[in-house]
Design a protein around this motif. Structure first.
Motif, mmCIF file in Angstrom:
data_model
loop_
_atom_site.group_PDB
_atom_site.id
_atom_site.type_symbol
_atom_site.label_atom_id
_atom_site.label_comp_id
_atom_site.label_asym_id
_atom_site.label_seq_id
_atom_site.Cartn_x
_atom_site.Cartn_y
_atom_site.Cartn_z
ATOM 1 N N PHE A 66 3.568 -1.888 -8.234
ATOM 2 C CA PHE A 66 4.173 -2.632 -7.042
ATOM 3 C C PHE A 66 3.190 -2.211 -6.052
ATOM 4 C CE2 PHE A 66 5.553 1.732 -7.293
ATOM 5 C CZ PHE A 66 5.928 2.298 -6.185
ATOM 6 N N SER A 67 3.403 -2.893 -4.617
ATOM 7 C CA SER A 67 2.252 -2.579 -3.590
ATOM 8 C C SER A 67 3.052 -2.431 -2.355
ATOM 9 C CB SER A 67 1.411 -3.841 -3.675
ATOM 10 O OG SER A 67 0.602 -4.036 -4.633
ATOM 11 N N PRO A 68 3.466 -1.244 -2.146
ATOM 12 C CA PRO A 68 4.552 -1.083 -1.067
ATOM 13 C C PRO A 68 3.719 -0.936 0.545
ATOM 14 C CG PRO A 68 4.037 1.207 -2.021
ATOM 15 C CD PRO A 68 3.187 -0.040 -2.843
ATOM 16 N N SER A 69 2.370 -0.985 0.182
ATOM 17 C CA SER A 69 1.541 -0.570 1.604
ATOM 18 C C SER A 69 0.465 -1.773 1.733
ATOM 19 C CB SER A 69 0.892 0.511 1.508
ATOM 20 O OG SER A 69 1.954 1.764 1.582
ATOM 21 N N GLY A 70 -0.775 -1.491 1.559
ATOM 22 C CA GLY A 70 -1.813 -2.536 1.712
ATOM 23 C C GLY A 70 -1.863 -3.384 0.748
ATOM 24 N N SER A 71 -2.605 -4.531 0.839
ATOM 25 C CA SER A 71 -2.680 -5.622 -0.223
ATOM 26 C C SER A 71 -3.784 -5.063 -1.129
ATOM 27 C CB SER A 71 -3.216 -6.973 0.336
ATOM 28 O OG SER A 71 -4.345 -6.843 1.393
ATOM 29 N N VAL A 72 -3.860 -5.521 -2.095
ATOM 30 C CA VAL A 72 -4.743 -5.430 -3.349
ATOM 31 C C VAL A 72 -6.241 -5.948 -2.953
ATOM 32 C CG1 VAL A 72 -5.363 -5.586 -5.760
ATOM 33 C CG2 VAL A 72 -2.963 -5.176 -5.242
ATOM 34 N N GLN A 73 -7.105 -5.025 -2.721
ATOM 35 C CA GLN A 73 -8.471 -5.649 -2.463
ATOM 36 C C GLN A 73 -9.333 -5.926 -3.639
ATOM 37 O OE1 GLN A 73 -9.143 -5.883 1.033
ATOM 38 N NE2 GLN A 73 -6.995 -5.705 0.834
ATOM 39 N N ASP A 74 -9.068 -5.570 -4.690
ATOM 40 C CA ASP A 74 -9.798 -5.530 -5.981
ATOM 41 C C ASP A 74 -8.814 -6.071 -7.080
ATOM 42 O OD1 ASP A 74 -11.583 -5.517 -8.062
ATOM 43 O OD2 ASP A 74 -12.430 -3.542 -7.475
ATOM 44 N N ALA A 75 -8.714 -7.308 -7.241
ATOM 45 C CA ALA A 75 -7.738 -7.829 -8.276
ATOM 46 C C ALA A 75 -8.325 -7.558 -9.741
ATOM 47 C CB ALA A 75 -7.528 -9.244 -8.055
ATOM 48 N N ASP A 76 -9.718 -7.433 -9.914
ATOM 49 C CA ASP A 76 -10.068 -7.070 -11.019
ATOM 50 C C ASP A 76 -9.989 -5.544 -11.658
ATOM 51 O OD1 ASP A 76 -11.230 -9.621 -11.245
ATOM 52 O OD2 ASP A 76 -13.319 -8.971 -10.383
ATOM 53 N N ALA A 77 -9.987 -4.668 -10.621
ATOM 54 C CA ALA A 77 -9.583 -3.447 -10.959
ATOM 55 C C ALA A 77 -8.201 -3.348 -11.226
ATOM 56 C CB ALA A 77 -9.795 -2.633 -9.607
ATOM 57 N N LEU A 78 -7.179 -4.086 -10.704
ATOM 58 C CA LEU A 78 -5.862 -4.058 -11.162
ATOM 59 C C LEU A 78 -5.795 -4.606 -12.743
ATOM 60 C CD1 LEU A 78 -2.899 -3.386 -10.288
ATOM 61 C CD2 LEU A 78 -2.775 -5.666 -9.331
ATOM 62 N N GLN A 79 -6.422 -5.740 -12.891
ATOM 63 C CA GLN A 79 -6.524 -6.269 -14.142
ATOM 64 C C GLN A 79 -6.957 -5.298 -15.016
ATOM 65 O OE1 GLN A 79 -5.104 -9.231 -15.258
ATOM 66 N NE2 GLN A 79 -5.722 -8.379 -17.180
ATOM 67 N N ARG A 80 -8.192 -4.692 -14.997
ATOM 68 C CA ARG A 80 -8.619 -3.649 -15.724
ATOM 69 C C ARG A 80 -7.573 -2.484 -15.982
ATOM 70 N NH1 ARG A 80 -13.090 -4.004 -12.567
ATOM 71 N NH2 ARG A 80 -12.918 -2.004 -11.467
ATOM 72 N N ALA A 81 -6.895 -2.255 -14.692
ATOM 73 C CA ALA A 81 -5.591 -1.401 -15.188
ATOM 74 C C ALA A 81 -4.568 -1.817 -16.067
ATOM 75 C CB ALA A 81 -5.074 -0.684 -13.698
ATOM 76 N N ALA A 82 -4.264 -2.821 -15.970
ATOM 77 C CA ALA A 82 -3.165 -3.389 -17.079
ATOM 78 C C ALA A 82 -3.624 -3.595 -18.085
ATOM 79 C CB ALA A 82 -2.682 -4.977 -16.286
ATOM 80 N N SER A 83 -4.911 -3.881 -18.480
ATOM 81 C CA SER A 83 -5.429 -4.068 -19.753
ATOM 82 C C SER A 83 -5.502 -2.926 -20.382
ATOM 83 C CB SER A 83 -6.887 -4.578 -19.806
ATOM 84 O OG SER A 83 -6.854 -5.936 -19.276
ATOM 85 N N PHE A 84 -5.982 -1.685 -19.728
ATOM 86 C CA PHE A 84 -5.960 -0.236 -20.376
ATOM 87 C C PHE A 84 -4.574 0.176 -20.513
ATOM 88 C CE2 PHE A 84 -5.832 4.185 -19.553
ATOM 89 C CZ PHE A 84 -6.743 4.620 -20.188
ATOM 90 N N LEU A 85 -3.706 0.148 -19.758
ATOM 91 C CA LEU A 85 -2.273 0.349 -19.824
ATOM 92 C C LEU A 85 -1.740 -0.179 -21.270
ATOM 93 C CD1 LEU A 85 -1.263 0.832 -16.436
ATOM 94 C CD2 LEU A 85 -1.360 2.677 -17.979
#
Length: 308
Positions: free
Chosen positions: A9-28
């Motif tokens: 979830f993103s309660p504050s600033g917008s995601v600046q690096d969607a690739d990093a979020l996708q890497r996090a998703a893949s890792f988890l």
């Protein structure tokens, strides 16, 4: 065995690096987590992850849903706007009815401290999805600490301290108290509001990013002058990073700033605590109990156990 349910979830600033979020998703997902996203996780409205109403809706949904873990994507700014609109007692009741671990740091620290102040609810000061779990590679110490915290509700670790004034001989012993704190700027921003916890005999930890040491000193002195530091057993200073000294500082630096604050307060300040806007960090229960064992030897590590 059912895979643990985890949401971003993103309660504050917008995601600046969607690739990093996708890497996090893949890792988890590789680690066996069942992953989902709040509807506005990737939204953008100026610098925010959606407008205030959208972020507030997602935040309530996090607490109302049957996740095991909810991790903020990033910090930035935005929760200060939402605090007056949050029914913190309702959110705490949802945590009891649908137990989950709320994880993150930076701007999320405001929500963590507000929940502690008004409801005594415990949350976790830990990794962010983009910066930490989307890192290449993911820091092994951070991941071990996060995994232990999520699976057992406690963490164990040790760290090499820097003592500001008192020696290990005078401080040696066992300390136990309620753990609280987080980002120094955000903590100071809550002074005079109903969202600042009132903790006596606690153990306060602090970290900071993008703030010159003189600003760190000023904020610590504000906490001292407000009587907050004197009520604690120990003050643990984590990582203070991403600042730049100027030529006219003439030797003034972070150790100078911390030494000046230590001269003002009787409570021992110990630096080197492994938390901050850095990859190598522990995972800490805000409002939980922490046990520290300080040895006599200057070169020996401090042993820590923290429990939600």
């Amino acid at each position: 065995m059912t895979a643990p349910a985890l949401c971003f979830f993103s309660p504050s600033g917008s995601v600046q690096d969607a690739d990093a979020l996708q890497r996090a998703a893949s890792f988890l997902q590789e680690q066996g987590y069942a992953l989902s996203y709040q509807p506005h996780t990737l939204a953008q409205a100026q610098r925010f992850a959606g407008d205030d109403k959208a972020r507030l809706t997602d935040l309530h949904s996090v607490f109302e849903s049957h996740y095991d873990i909810a991790i903020a994507t990033r910090g930035g700014y935005g929760l200060t706007r939402l605090l007056p609109q949050l029914d913190l007692a309702y959110l705490a009741a949802q945590l009891l009815a649908r137990p989950k671990k709320i994880v993150g740091h930076s701007d999320l620290n405001l929500l963590q401290l507000a929940l502690l102040a008004q409801t005594q609810a415990v949350t976790w000061c830990g990794p962010m999805a983009c910066f930490d779990l989307g890192a290449t590679p993911v820091n092994p110490f951070m991941w071990q600490q996060f995994s232990q915290a999520m699976q057992t509700g406690r963490v164990n670790f040790s760290f090499m301290p820097t003592y500001l004034e008192a020696t290990p001989v005078t401080l040696a012993g066992h300390y136990r108290g309620r753990l609280w704190g987080g980002n120094l700027s955000l903590l100071c921003s809550l002074i005079g509001t109903p969202w600042l916890p009132t903790i006596t005999d606690g153990i306060l930890f602090l970290e900071e990013v993008n703030e010159h040491p003189y600003r760190v000193e000023r904020m610590l002195l504000q906490l001292a002058q407000a009587g907050i530091l004197a009520r604690q057993q120990l003050i643990l200073v984590g990582q203070v990073t991403a600042y730049r000294l100027a030529e006219f500082d003439r030797g003034y630096d972070l150790p100078t700033a911390l030494a000046r604050v230590q001269a003002e307060v009787a409570v021992p300040i110990i630096a080197g605590f492994p938390f901050g806007h850095v990859y190598e960090k522990t995972c800490l229960p805000i409002g939980g109990m922490i046990d520290l064992t300080i040895p006599h030897a200057t070169t020996a590590a401090i042993e820590v156990m923290a429990t939600a």
